[in-house]
Design a protein around this motif. Structure first.
Motif, PDB file in Angstrom:
ATOM      1  N   GLY A  39       0.777  -1.234   0.000  1.00 24.61           N
ATOM      2  CA  GLY A  39       0.000   0.000   0.000  1.00 24.61           C
ATOM      3  C   GLY A  39       0.805   1.279   0.000  1.00 24.61           C
ATOM      4  O   GLY A  39       0.233   2.361  -0.044  1.00 24.61           O
ATOM      5  N   THR A  40       2.127   1.219   0.038  1.00 22.98           N
ATOM      6  CA  THR A  40       2.877   2.473   0.068  1.00 22.98           C
ATOM      7  C   THR A  40       2.824   3.137  -1.306  1.00 22.98           C
ATOM      8  O   THR A  40       2.876   2.472  -2.332  1.00 22.98           O
ATOM      9  CB  THR A  40       4.353   2.252   0.454  1.00 22.98           C
ATOM     10  OG1 THR A  40       4.835   1.156  -0.311  1.00 22.98           O
ATOM     11  CG2 THR A  40       4.516   1.943   1.917  1.00 22.98           C
ATOM     12  N   ALA A  96      -4.644   8.893 -10.301  1.00 21.30           N
ATOM     13  CA  ALA A  96      -4.301   8.058  -9.143  1.00 21.30           C
ATOM     14  C   ALA A  96      -2.947   7.388  -9.337  1.00 21.30           C
ATOM     15  O   ALA A  96      -2.509   7.152 -10.466  1.00 21.30           O
ATOM     16  CB  ALA A  96      -5.375   6.999  -8.932  1.00 21.30           C
ATOM     17  N   ARG A  97      -2.304   7.104  -8.203  1.00 25.21           N
ATOM     18  CA  ARG A  97      -1.044   6.348  -8.232  1.00 25.21           C
ATOM     19  C   ARG A  97      -1.319   4.935  -7.724  1.00 25.21           C
ATOM     20  O   ARG A  97      -1.811   4.765  -6.609  1.00 25.21           O
ATOM     21  CB  ARG A  97      -0.021   7.002  -7.294  1.00 25.21           C
ATOM     22  CG  ARG A  97       0.471   8.347  -7.779  1.00 25.21           C
ATOM     23  CD  ARG A  97       1.656   8.148  -8.691  1.00 25.21           C
ATOM     24  NE  ARG A  97       2.118   9.416  -9.245  1.00 25.21           N
ATOM     25  CZ  ARG A  97       3.007   9.491 -10.234  1.00 25.21           C
ATOM     26  NH1 ARG A  97       3.494   8.381 -10.756  1.00 25.21           N
ATOM     27  NH2 ARG A  97       3.403  10.649 -10.691  1.00 25.21           N
ATOM     28  N   LEU A  98      -1.019   3.946  -8.581  1.00 23.85           N
ATOM     29  CA  LEU A  98      -1.264   2.546  -8.207  1.00 23.85           C
ATOM     30  C   LEU A  98       0.051   1.770  -8.317  1.00 23.85           C
ATOM     31  O   LEU A  98       0.319   1.110  -9.319  1.00 23.85           O
ATOM     32  CB  LEU A  98      -2.316   1.932  -9.137  1.00 23.85           C
ATOM     33  CG  LEU A  98      -3.674   2.634  -9.161  1.00 23.85           C
ATOM     34  CD1 LEU A  98      -4.543   2.081 -10.286  1.00 23.85           C
ATOM     35  CD2 LEU A  98      -4.388   2.473  -7.827  1.00 23.85           C
ATOM     36  N   PRO A  99       0.899   1.868  -7.310  1.00 23.38           N
ATOM     37  CA  PRO A  99       2.234   1.262  -7.435  1.00 23.38           C
ATOM     38  C   PRO A  99       2.207  -0.254  -7.662  1.00 23.38           C
ATOM     39  O   PRO A  99       3.173  -0.804  -8.187  1.00 23.38           O
ATOM     40  CB  PRO A  99       2.918   1.597  -6.101  1.00 23.38           C
ATOM     41  CG  PRO A  99       1.872   2.142  -5.213  1.00 23.38           C
ATOM     42  CD  PRO A  99       0.705   2.565  -6.030  1.00 23.38           C
ATOM     43  N   PRO A 153      -6.759   0.244   6.455  1.00 19.09           N
ATOM     44  CA  PRO A 153      -5.343   0.528   6.717  1.00 19.09           C
ATOM     45  C   PRO A 153      -4.524  -0.069   5.577  1.00 19.09           C
ATOM     46  O   PRO A 153      -3.957  -1.146   5.697  1.00 19.09           O
ATOM     47  CB  PRO A 153      -5.083  -0.165   8.052  1.00 19.09           C
ATOM     48  CG  PRO A 153      -6.239  -1.078   8.280  1.00 19.09           C
ATOM     49  CD  PRO A 153      -7.308  -0.797   7.300  1.00 19.09           C
ATOM     50  N   VAL A 154      -4.520   0.657   4.473  1.00 21.30           N
ATOM     51  CA  VAL A 154      -3.909   0.107   3.255  1.00 21.30           C
ATOM     52  C   VAL A 154      -2.418  -0.155   3.444  1.00 21.30           C
ATOM     53  O   VAL A 154      -1.884  -1.167   3.022  1.00 21.30           O
ATOM     54  CB  VAL A 154      -4.118   1.067   2.070  1.00 21.30           C
ATOM     55  CG1 VAL A 154      -3.432   0.546   0.833  1.00 21.30           C
ATOM     56  CG2 VAL A 154      -5.594   1.263   1.828  1.00 21.30           C
ATOM     57  N   GLU A 155      -1.771   0.799   4.145  1.00 21.56           N
ATOM     58  CA  GLU A 155      -0.329   0.655   4.308  1.00 21.56           C
ATOM     59  C   GLU A 155      -0.057  -0.307   5.456  1.00 21.56           C
ATOM     60  O   GLU A 155      -0.567  -0.127   6.553  1.00 21.56           O
ATOM     61  CB  GLU A 155       0.313   2.002   4.600  1.00 21.56           C
ATOM     62  CG  GLU A 155       0.462   2.835   3.358  1.00 21.56           C
ATOM     63  CD  GLU A 155       1.261   4.101   3.600  1.00 21.56           C
ATOM     64  OE1 GLU A 155       2.219   4.053   4.406  1.00 21.56           O
ATOM     65  OE2 GLU A 155       0.913   5.117   2.992  1.00 21.56           O
ATOM     66  N   ASP A 156       0.711  -1.307   5.154  1.00 19.89           N
ATOM     67  CA  ASP A 156       0.985  -2.318   6.172  1.00 19.89           C
ATOM     68  C   ASP A 156       2.306  -3.005   5.821  1.00 19.89           C
ATOM     69  O   ASP A 156       2.787  -2.912   4.688  1.00 19.89           O
ATOM     70  CB  ASP A 156      -0.154  -3.347   6.186  1.00 19.89           C
ATOM     71  CG  ASP A 156      -0.138  -4.237   7.439  1.00 19.89           C
ATOM     72  OD1 ASP A 156       0.759  -4.090   8.275  1.00 19.89           O
ATOM     73  OD2 ASP A 156      -1.052  -5.075   7.540  1.00 19.89           O
TER      74      ASP A 156
END
Lengths: 812, 360
Positions: A39-40, A96-99, A153-156
């Motif tokens: 998610g970063t 949007a940014r979708l890494p 909590p997308v970033e994990d």
């Protein structure tokens, strides 16, 4: 096992960096394969609500959705099969940014003639899971237009752990929390489980019978009625995705959630689809069939443990449920199964069906029989919380495999003695208590083993527990004491090494080929049925690449090496292999294994050089190499006899006899054999038993070299071509007397200058006495008797006797 | 037979030629320069030379003697011509040699290298490993490659239903009599550890043993798996053997094999036949632990598995675990060779391409 640190923080307060945590786990026995950051860098994604879905005008597999982003409704092209109007999902807006899928920002696109003003995302595209089968379905509780970061909590950070087979207790969030707590000396908490039981729902109507108590230690069940099936809340979905699961619905997701949280596999049945509302744990009957949740029909047998209702199997116990009792959108009443099955039974059934699941991988290693009740309560709590069901009063609990706690005595001094450390009794106690062992301390420690640690039965198991939490790296370094007198290579080992070295010194390359062989190799070598080399050891389960039996000869391997090299332009080969060959033994249990030396020569004997001309290898190169081995090992008692072998050219094969025993062969391979291996040119091979050489190997012995000059005489004789050189040489030696020191053949001539069918052999003889300088008479007498013996025994004609350049006896 | 010998023979056979031949030989042998040989040719073979006299003599012989004498004369001419040519070559060579000695030589011409053989790279690594342990007082033992289940699994405390025992993972030998209901208990050893049991069965402690050899696993063949591979097993059983001694032994080994600056770390692991068990990493020799592509940026390279011999193993061989303790370790030779020499594909070892083998 994938551990989300966000989820893990539910049970303990983590104040270390992920890398540090990973390193600690690594050094305490829980290997960390990868640290995954999810998610970063994600931005521009909001909660979207699908307002309307229309078919795409130009593509059958695509749809056009109208999606509300909080302020506008946008038209988006989407191919997901689960797209329906009303659903809430992750909506990436243009920019949007979708890494997870791209390094550049999302642009408006034209897809098959329709403009797409954004993109609906799957868990994989969002970068939080592996599911690509459809777009993510968020709960109805989320606010449309909210940034995805506020909802999930997308970033994990996820740690991908490799759990050793002895530690099923670590295949859960709680298990990992316990390990970390022991390592960091940190508090950790089990989830709080409070349930409100509804007295008006009946559990009485449900019957459970354990008909196979040997394979089912415990069966616990709970009932939650009047549930409303829907997607589970986004927080639960996200955690499951991080753990590698697919979100399905709020009941199935809970069973998976509890499995990950507590390590207890659960199964949810639709009670209304269970005939007779009866659960029977039994072995299947031959002929019974179940269609498992993956859509496959499985033929059951008496060895398979199943969960059945009053007429049919409804699940393969501990492995996978059946479609016939599956929770669907219509399900109202859910029966939760929380059981403990016998590991071996699950392992064998799962292997038989080639079917592994998150459940079976835990059951086959051994789950906690005490934990079933807690897990059932936890599942009931969560289901009622998120799907509005009512929890029936009480639980059904059948526990035929109940066992007393295990107590193990640990002697602290023994621990220190074995590890070579000094850990105090207090520290040992602390470490074990942090792992939930209960200790009563006396001179020794009496340790009660928690039920989830089925791997701990003996003192040594506790020693390991203390050692790994204490830290292997805090153990000092030492070396064993005491002298060892038998150190070094055995005699056999030394001789084997010497053989390799002498071959390498003669310019040969050592090769190693697999110990396998194909039956086809027997044909290629033209071996008739019953030949010694056909007594193969056959494999029950060979690989196609290896061949179906063990080699009885080093030849096939060497010949394949020649082919491999010739195909790559390496045509001049002098190679050898030392290794085992295998013969099936009747009566004996194990096959006969023999160490052999295989030597192969093919192509040119020397490389190209400006000053010398090249020549091809021949038999005598091979013979010389073999004789050098014999000389190096001080083996004098050997001979070569002409021999016929099915794979050797007729008249060009030779048997090596060492001390009268057959030790191997040398020769040129038949061209049919060479062709069968797709090889070109002449091939010379030798295969010799290492054991024969080892047995015959001698020691060097000093003999006087002699102070007096020797006398050299060259004699040249003509004999019938059929007379073997060795025979002539033997006659010379036998008649040369003790003064004859050496005999060597220096010329062989056949041709126009001598009669047909005859050959001329020229030998150089050297005579020496240890007492005096020899006179012409001494030597001439010996030479005369040699010559007359040759004339008598092989009809030789003396062609010439040369006693040096000027007619006098040459002395040196 | 050389020309000179034949000429002498000819002079014995033909008395009439004896003096001519002897004179010719002495003329030719007396030549020391190319001028000499030119003169000799004129004197012997020239129009007014000795040969002419010989044939004139023959023409005066009785008719029945002429053919034989003619043949002898012709052979004399051939042999003398050859002898002269040989002498000239000899003189030329010596002139060449003298002038070369005076001029010096082109020392950049390729030297004459006797053919050079090579030890297989895996043998070399095995020897290196074994040598280190010999220096620590270990003896070298070997065992059969086709083994009984008992030595490969059971006595090494492997549970009856361990996945490693399955037909998917281990090669089994076909029963000789398929009718008989025997268990499949003959297999290709999956590690060199059975030697541990065999040695302990036949000897008493103290034991310090290293055992290199082949092992087999039913892996699909790819860059990091081959069905046959090499292992080196080592173990020590004695009174008072400790895990600290295991650690120290492996440190000595790692430094001798990979360089004196190496450090070693032990990570707890699980093996059925040791407890406590560990996997052993050595600090990366390419980057000194800083992190590089060889160590996949971890700074560490896994080199072997080890542990204290499990008391259950001792009970199989009748040792009292209260009296004796021991450690054991095992390493894959291919893996060590690959790390040490930067070889990326295990299959190279068994292709035996001479070009590959000659690099080491």
């Amino acid at each position: 096992m994938k551990v989300s640190l966000e989820w893990l923080s539910e049970y303990l307060k983590l104040e270390v960096e992920p890398e540090e945590l990973a390193c600690m786990l690594d050094l305490s026995g829980t290997a960390v394969d990868r640290i995954i950051r999810i998610g970063t860098g994600l931005s521009g994604v909001v909660v979207g609500r699908v307002v309307e879905v229309q078919p795409h005008p130009n593509a059958d597999s695509l749809s056009v959705a109208h999606v509300e982003d909080g302020s506008n409704v946008r038209e988006v092209v989407c191919g997901a099969p689960n797209l329906v109007s009303g659903m809430r999902t992750a909506f990436a807006l243009p920019g949007a940014r979708l890494p997870a899928i791209s390094t550049s920002e999302l642009k408006r696109a034209n897809i098959r003639g329709v403009a797409s003003d954004g993109m609906l995302l799957s868990a994989a595209e969002l970068g939080i899971g592996e599911d690509t089968s459809g777009i993510i379905e968020l709960g109805q509780d989320v606010l449309v237009g909210a940034d995805i970061h506020d909802v999930l909590p997308v970033e994990d950070v996820v740690l991908d752990l490799e759990i050793t087979p002895n530690r099923p207790d670590c295949m859960s969030m709680i298990g990992i929390a316990r390990e970390i707590s022991a390592l960091l000396n940190l508090e950790f908490n089990y989830p709080e489980i409070e349930i409100i039981e509804d007295e008006s729902t009946y559990l009485d109507s449900v019957k459970v019978k354990v008909g196979a108590p040997g394979d089912c230690q415990r069966y616990t069940a709970r009932l939650v009625s009047d549930v409303k099936i829907s997607p589970s809340p986004s927080w639960m979905q996200r955690r499951l995705m991080a753990a590698g699961f697919r979100a399905i619905n709020n009941v199935v997701d809970v069973t998976n959630y509890v499995l990950v949280e507590l390590g207890q596999p659960l199964h949810a049945f639709d009670l209304e689809r269970i005939e007779g509302k009866t659960i029977i744990v039994r072995h299947a009957e031959r002929g019974e069939v179940i269609r498992t949740l993956d859509g496959e029909d499985r033929q059951l047998d008496e060895k398979s443990l199943v969960i059945a209702d009053s007429s049919n199997p409804v699940a393969i116990a501990g492995i996978m449920g059946g479609e016939n009792s599956e929770v669907t959108e219509q399900t109202k009443n859910v029966l939760i199964e929380s059981a403990c099955f016998e590991p071996t039974s699950i392992y064998l059934t799962s292997k038989r069906f080639g079917l592994r699941s998150e459940s079976s991988s835990r059951f086959e290693r051994g789950t906690d029989p005490i934990g079933t009740s807690r897990a059932a309560r936890r599942a009931a709590q969560l289901i009622s919380q998120i799907s509005g069901g009512r929890i029936a009063l009480g639980e059904i609990d059948i526990f035929p495999g109940k066992k007393e706690s295990i107590f193990v005595e640990l002697r602290p001094w023994r621990l220190n003695e074995l590890l070579g450390v000094e850990i105090s009794k207090t520290e040992i106690t602390n470490i074990l208590e942090r792992l939930e062992f209960k200790i009563s301390s006396g001179e020794t420690l009496n340790v009660e083993v928690p039920s989830f640690r089925r791997d701990i039965e003996r003192e040594i198991d506790l020693v390991e527990e203390v050692a790994r939490i204490f830290g292997y790296n805090k153990i000092p370094s030492d070396l064993p004491k005491g002298g060892r007198y038998e150190a070094g290579l055995s005699k056999t080992g030394k001789i084997e090494r010497e053989i390799s070295n002498i071959l390498i010194a003669q310019g040969l390359f050592e090769c190693i080929s697999p110990s396998f062989m194909q039956n086809l190799d027997l044909t290629r070598l033209r071996l008739p049925e019953g030949h010694a080399l056909t007594k193969v050891v056959t494999l029950l389960n060979p690989l196609s690449e290896t061949g179906e039996c063990m080699r009885t000869s080093l030849m096939p391997g060497l010949l394949k090496i020649v082919r491999h090299n010739q195909n790559r332009g390496n045509k001049d080969l002098a190679i050898f292999e030392t290794g085992r060959v295998f013969f099936s033994a009747e009566g004996n249990k194990l096959p006969i294994e023999m160490d052999c030396i295989g030597i192969l020569l093919s192509g040119m004997a020397s490389s190209q050089h400006w000053s010398v001309s090249q020549r091809e290898f021949d038999f005598f190169d091979l013979k010389g190499i073999v004789e050098n081995i014999l000389h190096t090992l001080f083996i004098g008692n050997y001979s070569l006899k002409k021999v016929e072998r099915p794979f050797l050219k007729s008249g060009r094969g030779s048997m090596l006899q060492v001390e009268g025993k057959d030790a191997g062969f040398l020769g040129e391979l038949k061209s049919e054999v060479v062709e069968a291996y797709d090889i070109k040119g002449h091939v010379y091979v030798a295969e010799i038993s290492t054991d024969c050489l080892i047995q015959a190997a001698g020691e060097p012995e000093h003999r006087e070299i002699g102070r007096f000059p020797g006398v050299k005489v060259d004699i040249s004789i003509i004999v019938d071509d059929g007379v073997e050189c060795e025979r002539v040489e033997n006659i010379i030696r036998a008649n040369g007397g003790e003064l004859l020191e050496s005999v060597s053949l220096f010329d062989l001539y056949k041709g126009t200058q001598i009669p047909d069918g005859m050959k001329s052999l020229a030998f150089s003889l050297e005579f020496r006495s240890f007492e005096r300088t020899l006179s012409d008479e001494d030597v001439n007498e010996r030479v005369d008797s040699i010559v007359s013996a040759l004339e008598r025994d092989v009809g030789a004609v003396l062609r010439k006797k040369d006693e040096g350049p000027s007619g006098s006896v040459r002395q040196n | 037979m050389g020309e000179l010998e034949r000429l002498r023979e000819l002079s014995r056979e033909n008395k009439s030629l004896k003096s001519v031949i002897e004179k010719s030989i002495s003329i030719i042998q007396g030549c020391s320069s190319l001028e000499d040989t030119r003169d000799a040719r004129i004197r012997i073979l020239g129009r007014k030379g000795m040969i002419t006299a010989v044939f004139e003599g023959i023409s005066k012989m009785p008719e029945d003697e002429r053919p034989a004498a003619g043949r002898a004369g012709n052979e004399f001419r051939t042999l003398v011509t050859a002898l002269l040519e040989e002498k000239e070559k000899e003189i030329e060579a010596s002139i060449h040699m003298e002038s070369r000695e005076l001029e010096g030589i082109d020392i950049t011409l390729p030297g004459r290298c006797p053919p050079l053989g090579k030890k297989h790279i895996l043998s070399k690594v095995i020897d290196d490993v074994v040598e280190i342990f010999i220096s620590l007082g270990y003896s070298v033992e070997t065992g059969p490659e086709v083994e009984l289940d008992y030595y490969n699994f059971e006595a090494l405390n492997t549970p009856a239903y361990h996945p490693a025992r399955s037909l998917q993972d281990t090669f089994y030998v076909k029963r000789s009599d398929p009718e008989r209901e025997e268990p499949d208990d003959i297999l290709l050893r999956t590690h060199t550890s059975p030697v541990q049991i065999r040695v302990m069965e036949s000897r008493k402690p103290p034991l310090y043993v290293i055992s290199p050899g082949k092992a087999y696993r039913k892996d699909e063949i790819d860059a990091t798996h081959t069905a046959m591979f090499f292992q080196v097993e080592g173990f020590a059983v004695d009174r008072g053997i400790t895990m600290a001694q295991l650690k120290g032994t492996l440190e000595v080994f790692a430094r001798k094999l990979f360089g004196s600056k190496r450090t070693v770390r032990l990570r707890p692991h699980f093996f059925p036949f040791t407890e406590p068990s560990a996997e052993v990493d050595v600090s990366c020799f390419a980057c000194d632990g800083a992190g590089c592509s060889i160590c996949k940026h971890s700074g560490w390279l896994e080199i072997l598995g080890c542990g204290m011999i499990d008391p259950n193993v001792f009970s199989h061989v009748g040792y009292d675990p209260e009296e004796f303790s021991g450690f054991a370790f095992g390493m894959g030779i291919e893996r060590i060779a690959m790390m040490k020499y930067g070889i990326e594909d295990m299959r190279y070892f068994y292709d035996d391409n001479i070009k590959f083998l000659s690099r080491f």
